[in-house]
Scaffold this motif. Sequence first.
Motif, PDB file in Angstrom:
ATOM      1  N   ASP A   1       3.997   5.656  -5.575  1.00 43.52           N
ATOM      2  CA  ASP A   1       3.878   5.724  -7.024  1.00 43.52           C
ATOM      3  C   ASP A   1       2.832   6.760  -7.434  1.00 43.52           C
ATOM      4  O   ASP A   1       3.046   7.519  -8.379  1.00 43.52           O
ATOM      5  N   ALA A   2       1.722   6.810  -6.706  1.00 46.48           N
ATOM      6  CA  ALA A   2       0.690   7.808  -7.003  1.00 46.48           C
ATOM      7  C   ALA A   2       1.216   9.217  -6.751  1.00 46.48           C
ATOM      8  O   ALA A   2       0.895  10.152  -7.493  1.00 46.48           O
TER       9      ALA A   2
ATOM     10  N   THR B   1      -9.874   9.370  -5.223  1.00 47.15           N
ATOM     11  CA  THR B   1     -10.551   8.874  -4.028  1.00 47.15           C
ATOM     12  C   THR B   1      -9.923   7.593  -3.488  1.00 47.15           C
ATOM     13  O   THR B   1      -9.855   7.406  -2.277  1.00 47.15           O
ATOM     14  N   THR B   2      -9.432   6.750  -4.369  1.00 47.84           N
ATOM     15  CA  THR B   2      -8.793   5.512  -3.910  1.00 47.84           C
ATOM     16  C   THR B   2      -7.557   5.821  -3.090  1.00 47.84           C
ATOM     17  O   THR B   2      -7.336   5.228  -2.027  1.00 47.84           O
ATOM     18  N   PHE B   3      -6.748   6.774  -3.546  1.00 43.42           N
ATOM     19  CA  PHE B   3      -5.512   7.086  -2.842  1.00 43.42           C
ATOM     20  C   PHE B   3      -5.785   7.830  -1.540  1.00 43.42           C
ATOM     21  O   PHE B   3      -5.063   7.656  -0.560  1.00 43.42           O
ATOM     22  N   VAL B   4      -6.823   8.641  -1.522  1.00 36.01           N
ATOM     23  CA  VAL B   4      -7.215   9.303  -0.275  1.00 36.01           C
ATOM     24  C   VAL B   4      -7.657   8.258   0.747  1.00 36.01           C
ATOM     25  O   VAL B   4      -7.265   8.298   1.919  1.00 36.01           O
TER      26      VAL B   4
ATOM     27  N   ILE C   1       0.841  -1.204   0.000  1.00 33.89           N
ATOM     28  CA  ILE C   1       0.000   0.000   0.000  1.00 33.89           C
ATOM     29  C   ILE C   1       0.873   1.250   0.000  1.00 33.89           C
ATOM     30  O   ILE C   1       0.607   2.219  -0.721  1.00 33.89           O
ATOM     31  N   MET C   2       1.929   1.250   0.817  1.00 34.28           N
ATOM     32  CA  MET C   2       2.815   2.415   0.863  1.00 34.28           C
ATOM     33  C   MET C   2       3.524   2.615  -0.483  1.00 34.28           C
ATOM     34  O   MET C   2       3.716   3.752  -0.917  1.00 34.28           O
TER      35      MET C   2
END
Length: 92
Positions: free
Chosen positions: A32-33, A42-45, A26-27
């Motif tokens: 990468d994002a 929204t996914t990364f938030v 996840i990190m």
Amino acid sequence: IETPTTPIMILSRISRLARLGLMTSIMYTLKDASDRDRLGGTTFVQLNYLMSAAFLAMAAYLSPVGLTLLGAVAGSLSAMTLFYGVTNAKKD
């Protein structure tokens, strides 16, 4: 590994290793994002909020044990990921 090893002890260690692997992936996804300036999605938030909760739980677990330095590091990582989540959610 202690000498009288039980299956529960082995499964507990495998479970901890699996959780660490999930947190690592996840990190890396968040890094990468960030490199692609996509943290506003929204996914990364939501991933930032998830990691904030995970690091907060880790800090709460490590602090009473006496590992205050690791607890402080986990607490600061929790605050950092929460801050990133809030600031990127506000950009929309």
